[in-house]
Design a protein around this motif. Structure first.
Motif, PDB file in Angstrom:
ATOM      1  N   GLY A   1      -1.991   1.123  -5.974  1.00 13.50           N
ATOM      2  CA  GLY A   1      -1.740   0.125  -4.941  1.00 13.50           C
ATOM      3  C   GLY A   1      -1.466   0.759  -3.592  1.00 13.50           C
ATOM      4  N   LYS A   2      -0.780   1.918  -3.622  1.00 13.01           N
ATOM      5  CA  LYS A   2      -0.494   2.626  -2.370  1.00 13.01           C
ATOM      6  C   LYS A   2      -1.777   3.095  -1.699  1.00 13.01           C
ATOM      7  CE  LYS A   2       2.344   6.414  -0.549  1.00 13.01           C
ATOM      8  NZ  LYS A   2       3.298   7.509  -0.909  1.00 13.01           N
ATOM      9  N   ALA A   3      -2.731   3.554  -2.544  1.00 14.68           N
ATOM     10  CA  ALA A   3      -4.022   3.989  -1.992  1.00 14.68           C
ATOM     11  C   ALA A   3      -4.764   2.815  -1.363  1.00 14.68           C
ATOM     12  CB  ALA A   3      -4.870   4.623  -3.090  1.00 14.68           C
ATOM     13  N   ILE A   4      -4.714   1.652  -2.040  1.00 18.05           N
ATOM     14  CA  ILE A   4      -5.366   0.454  -1.484  1.00 18.05           C
ATOM     15  C   ILE A   4      -4.684   0.045  -0.185  1.00 18.05           C
ATOM     16  CG2 ILE A   4      -5.876  -1.982  -1.882  1.00 18.05           C
ATOM     17  CD1 ILE A   4      -5.935  -1.326  -4.906  1.00 18.05           C
ATOM     18  N   LEU A   5      -3.345   0.094  -0.179  1.00 22.65           N
ATOM     19  CA  LEU A   5      -2.595  -0.277   1.019  1.00 22.65           C
ATOM     20  C   LEU A   5      -2.903   0.672   2.169  1.00 22.65           C
ATOM     21  CD1 LEU A   5      -0.463  -2.090   2.310  1.00 22.65           C
ATOM     22  CD2 LEU A   5       1.304  -0.562   1.397  1.00 22.65           C
ATOM     23  N   ALA A   6      -2.987   1.978   1.849  1.00 18.14           N
ATOM     24  CA  ALA A   6      -3.309   2.965   2.890  1.00 18.14           C
ATOM     25  C   ALA A   6      -4.706   2.727   3.444  1.00 18.14           C
ATOM     26  CB  ALA A   6      -3.191   4.377   2.316  1.00 18.14           C
ATOM     27  N   SER A   7      -5.669   2.404   2.572  1.00 15.28           N
ATOM     28  CA  SER A   7      -7.034   2.124   3.033  1.00 15.28           C
ATOM     29  C   SER A   7      -7.069   0.888   3.917  1.00 15.28           C
ATOM     30  CB  SER A   7      -7.964   1.933   1.823  1.00 15.28           C
ATOM     31  OG  SER A   7      -8.079   3.120   1.083  1.00 15.28           O
ATOM     32  N   SER A   8      -6.282  -0.110   3.538  1.00 11.78           N
ATOM     33  CA  SER A   8      -6.230  -1.335   4.342  1.00 11.78           C
ATOM     34  C   SER A   8      -5.653  -1.050   5.722  1.00 11.78           C
ATOM     35  CB  SER A   8      -5.390  -2.384   3.627  1.00 11.78           C
ATOM     36  OG  SER A   8      -5.257  -3.551   4.412  1.00 11.78           O
ATOM     37  N   ARG A   9      -4.564  -0.251   5.746  1.00  7.28           N
ATOM     38  CA  ARG A   9      -3.967   0.104   7.032  1.00  7.28           C
ATOM     39  C   ARG A   9      -4.928   0.930   7.871  1.00  7.28           C
ATOM     40  NH1 ARG A   9       1.929   1.857   4.540  1.00  7.28           N
ATOM     41  NH2 ARG A   9       2.857  -0.250   4.493  1.00  7.28           N
ATOM     42  N   LYS A  10      -5.639   1.850   7.214  1.00  7.00           N
ATOM     43  CA  LYS A  10      -6.612   2.677   7.933  1.00  7.00           C
ATOM     44  C   LYS A  10      -7.728   1.808   8.501  1.00  7.00           C
ATOM     45  CE  LYS A  10      -8.577   6.476   9.342  1.00  7.00           C
ATOM     46  NZ  LYS A  10      -7.997   7.250  10.468  1.00  7.00           N
ATOM     47  N   ALA A  11      -8.180   0.831   7.704  1.00 12.53           N
ATOM     48  CA  ALA A  11      -9.227  -0.069   8.179  1.00 12.53           C
ATOM     49  C   ALA A  11      -8.766  -0.851   9.399  1.00 12.53           C
ATOM     50  CB  ALA A  11      -9.645  -1.024   7.061  1.00 12.53           C
ATOM     51  N   MET A  12      -7.524  -1.321   9.386  1.00 12.84           N
ATOM     52  CA  MET A  12      -6.999  -2.058  10.531  1.00 12.84           C
ATOM     53  C   MET A  12      -6.888  -1.163  11.760  1.00 12.84           C
ATOM     54  SD  MET A  12      -6.744  -5.135   9.625  1.00 12.84           S
ATOM     55  CE  MET A  12      -5.857  -5.709  11.082  1.00 12.84           C
ATOM     56  N   GLU A  13      -6.498   0.104  11.532  1.00 15.40           N
ATOM     57  CA  GLU A  13      -6.396   1.037  12.652  1.00 15.40           C
ATOM     58  C   GLU A  13      -7.776   1.325  13.234  1.00 15.40           C
ATOM     59  OE1 GLU A  13      -5.081   3.405  15.584  1.00 15.40           O
ATOM     60  OE2 GLU A  13      -3.866   2.113  14.272  1.00 15.40           O
TER      61      GLU A  13
ATOM     62  N   LEU B   1      -1.625  -4.983  -6.913  1.00 14.09           N
ATOM     63  CA  LEU B   1      -1.215  -3.578  -6.884  1.00 14.09           C
ATOM     64  C   LEU B   1      -0.628  -3.204  -5.522  1.00 14.09           C
ATOM     65  CD1 LEU B   1      -4.209  -1.884  -8.758  1.00 14.09           C
ATOM     66  CD2 LEU B   1      -1.948  -2.454  -9.663  1.00 14.09           C
ATOM     67  N   VAL B   2      -1.164  -3.806  -4.469  1.00 12.33           N
ATOM     68  CA  VAL B   2      -0.626  -3.548  -3.129  1.00 12.33           C
ATOM     69  C   VAL B   2       0.823  -4.040  -3.045  1.00 12.33           C
ATOM     70  CG1 VAL B   2      -0.815  -4.189  -0.693  1.00 12.33           C
ATOM     71  CG2 VAL B   2      -2.873  -3.590  -1.982  1.00 12.33           C
ATOM     72  N   GLN B   3       1.104  -5.210  -3.622  1.00 16.13           N
ATOM     73  CA  GLN B   3       2.476  -5.736  -3.593  1.00 16.13           C
ATOM     74  C   GLN B   3       3.413  -4.878  -4.445  1.00 16.13           C
ATOM     75  OE1 GLN B   3       2.643 -10.132  -4.102  1.00 16.13           O
ATOM     76  NE2 GLN B   3       0.423 -10.101  -3.671  1.00 16.13           N
ATOM     77  N   LEU B   4       2.902  -4.389  -5.575  1.00 17.21           N
ATOM     78  CA  LEU B   4       3.693  -3.492  -6.408  1.00 17.21           C
ATOM     79  C   LEU B   4       4.049  -2.227  -5.631  1.00 17.21           C
ATOM     80  CD1 LEU B   4       4.862  -2.479  -9.119  1.00 17.21           C
ATOM     81  CD2 LEU B   4       2.540  -1.687  -9.699  1.00 17.21           C
ATOM     82  N   ALA B   5       3.063  -1.659  -4.934  1.00 19.38           N
ATOM     83  CA  ALA B   5       3.312  -0.448  -4.151  1.00 19.38           C
ATOM     84  C   ALA B   5       4.338  -0.706  -3.056  1.00 19.38           C
ATOM     85  CB  ALA B   5       2.005   0.060  -3.536  1.00 19.38           C
ATOM     86  N   ALA B   6       4.304  -1.888  -2.462  1.00 18.72           N
ATOM     87  CA  ALA B   6       5.256  -2.219  -1.400  1.00 18.72           C
ATOM     88  C   ALA B   6       6.675  -2.314  -1.944  1.00 18.72           C
ATOM     89  CB  ALA B   6       4.843  -3.526  -0.726  1.00 18.72           C
ATOM     90  N   VAL B   7       6.824  -2.873  -3.139  1.00 21.51           N
ATOM     91  CA  VAL B   7       8.163  -2.965  -3.752  1.00 21.51           C
ATOM     92  C   VAL B   7       8.703  -1.565  -4.036  1.00 21.51           C
ATOM     93  CG1 VAL B   7       9.461  -3.748  -5.768  1.00 21.51           C
ATOM     94  CG2 VAL B   7       7.731  -5.248  -4.731  1.00 21.51           C
ATOM     95  N   ILE B   8       7.829  -0.695  -4.564  1.00 24.12           N
ATOM     96  CA  ILE B   8       8.247   0.683  -4.853  1.00 24.12           C
ATOM     97  C   ILE B   8       8.614   1.408  -3.560  1.00 24.12           C
ATOM     98  CG2 ILE B   8       7.477   2.911  -5.751  1.00 24.12           C
ATOM     99  CD1 ILE B   8       5.712   1.364  -7.741  1.00 24.12           C
ATOM    100  N   GLU B   9       7.816   1.203  -2.507  1.00 24.62           N
ATOM    101  CA  GLU B   9       8.040   1.905  -1.240  1.00 24.62           C
ATOM    102  C   GLU B   9       9.335   1.462  -0.573  1.00 24.62           C
ATOM    103  OE1 GLU B   9       5.929   2.083   3.167  1.00 24.62           O
ATOM    104  OE2 GLU B   9       4.627   1.950   1.405  1.00 24.62           O
ATOM    105  N   THR B  10       9.624   0.163  -0.630  1.00 25.17           N
ATOM    106  CA  THR B  10      10.808  -0.358   0.085  1.00 25.17           C
ATOM    107  C   THR B  10      12.045  -0.428  -0.806  1.00 25.17           C
ATOM    108  OG1 THR B  10      10.230  -2.654  -0.467  1.00 25.17           O
ATOM    109  CG2 THR B  10       9.349  -1.742   1.608  1.00 25.17           C
TER     110      THR B  10
END
Length: 324
Positions: A70-82, A8-17
């Motif tokens: 997927g975008k929510a998962i990606l955002a959580s992952s980015r937040k976790a890294m931050e 889902l994260v990869q799907l969100a990335a395709v939609i975003e870019t």
């Protein structure tokens, strides 16, 4: 049917870019890997996820909804890294600090305020305790750092103490107290006024006892006990009572002109105020930042207190020999 989160994260990335190549670059993957993921997802859900032939790639209604997850998962992952980066740099986190009540209120809390002015992402939880309480709380992990007075013989093997300020006590009273107008003081002058008792468990209890031993007095008239620092100050202002206070505490209120230091030498304790931590603390970069700030603030406080002490015209009295 099970959906893999990173698909889902990869799907969100395709939609975003808007494209597989761009999504692969953003995620640090190969184009073929992302294309394979989209194919696997479409086969798993049994529906197309993108409108055929559109550039940039446009998601179908189902693809858009799954992309939001997927975008929510990606955002959580980015937040976790931050959060991880901020924690390691010491710009985010929590520090639990304990200390003796009067000193924390008068001296340390303003230091914490100035620290958070520069480090707003760090939450500081302050608590109170006397030395034995702070030792136990450090051992059990309830606090990260303690600000406390202690002697060199009191330390435990699993804890370390960094002295920052010599302990120095003074007799305090309300501004305009009759004793401030006397040139020479006798023992009877001390006995003629009521006293404020130090908090139970405070090292000031023993300090007051040593003063009385020096004077050959068994006890003084205690009229007030158990109050907070602010209530003690208000009591001194409203009465002719006397109290023993750390010089650094009295120094903190010097500009308010509410209390005065009676300029008499009294027996001084053989201890220092400083920072106590576990010998092997767990990793807390925010805590290390706060300790560094306290070191700098204490250094400045020590110079200011010493200057204040030199400005006091110490008088000869019943306690100790006149200063040289």
């Amino acid at each position: 049917m099970k959906i893999v989160e990173h698909h889902l994260v990869q799907l969100a990335a395709v939609i975003e870019t808007g494209g597989v190549t761009e999504a692969a670059a953003m995620l640090g993957m190969t184009q073929s890997a992302v294309s394979r993921t989209i194919s696997i997802l479409e086969k798993r859900v049994g529906e197309p996820l993108f409108v055929s032939g559109r550039r940039p790639m446009q998601p179908t209604p189902l693809g858009e909804q799954l992309g939001l997850q997927g975008k929510a998962i990606l955002a959580s992952s980015r937040k976790a890294m931050e959060i991880i980066r901020s924690f390691k740099s010491g710009s985010f986190g929590r520090v639990r600090i304990g200390g003796v009540p009067f000193f924390m209120d008068a001296v340390v809390s303003p230091m914490i305020a100035s620290f958070q002015h520069d480090e707003p992402g760090i939450m500081v939880h302050q608590s109170y305790g006397n030395y034995s309480d702070l030792v136990s709380e450090l051992e059990s992990g309830q606090i990260d750092v303690a600000v406390t007075p202690t002697g060199s013989t009191d330390l435990r093997a699993d804890q370390q103490f960094e002295p920052l300020l010599p302990a120095r006590n003074v007799l305090a009273c309300g501004a305009g107290h009759p004793l401030m107008r006397k040139r020479n003081l006798a023992t009877e002058d001390i006995l003629n006024y009521p006293w404020v008792a130090p908090l139970p468990g405070s090292p000031l209890v023993l300090d007051l006892h040593n003063i009385l031993l020096t004077l050959g007095i068994e006890e003084v008239s205690i009229r007030y006990a158990g109050g907070s620092l602010m209530s003690v100050l208000n009591y001194l202002v409203g009465t002719d009572a006397l109290a023993i206070l750390p010089l650094s505490v009295a120094h903190s209120f010097r500009r308010e002109n509410r209390i005065s230091v009676i300029p008499l030498d009294i027996p001084q304790p053989q201890r220092a105020l400083g920072i106590m931590t576990r010998t092997k603390p767990y990793s807390n970069p925010a805590g290390r930042k706060l300790i560094g700030h306290l070191r700098r603030e204490f250094s400045e406080l020590r110079r200011s207190v010493e200057k204040h002490e030199q400005e006091i015209r110490w008088a000869h009295g019943p306690f100790m020999a006149e200063r040289e």
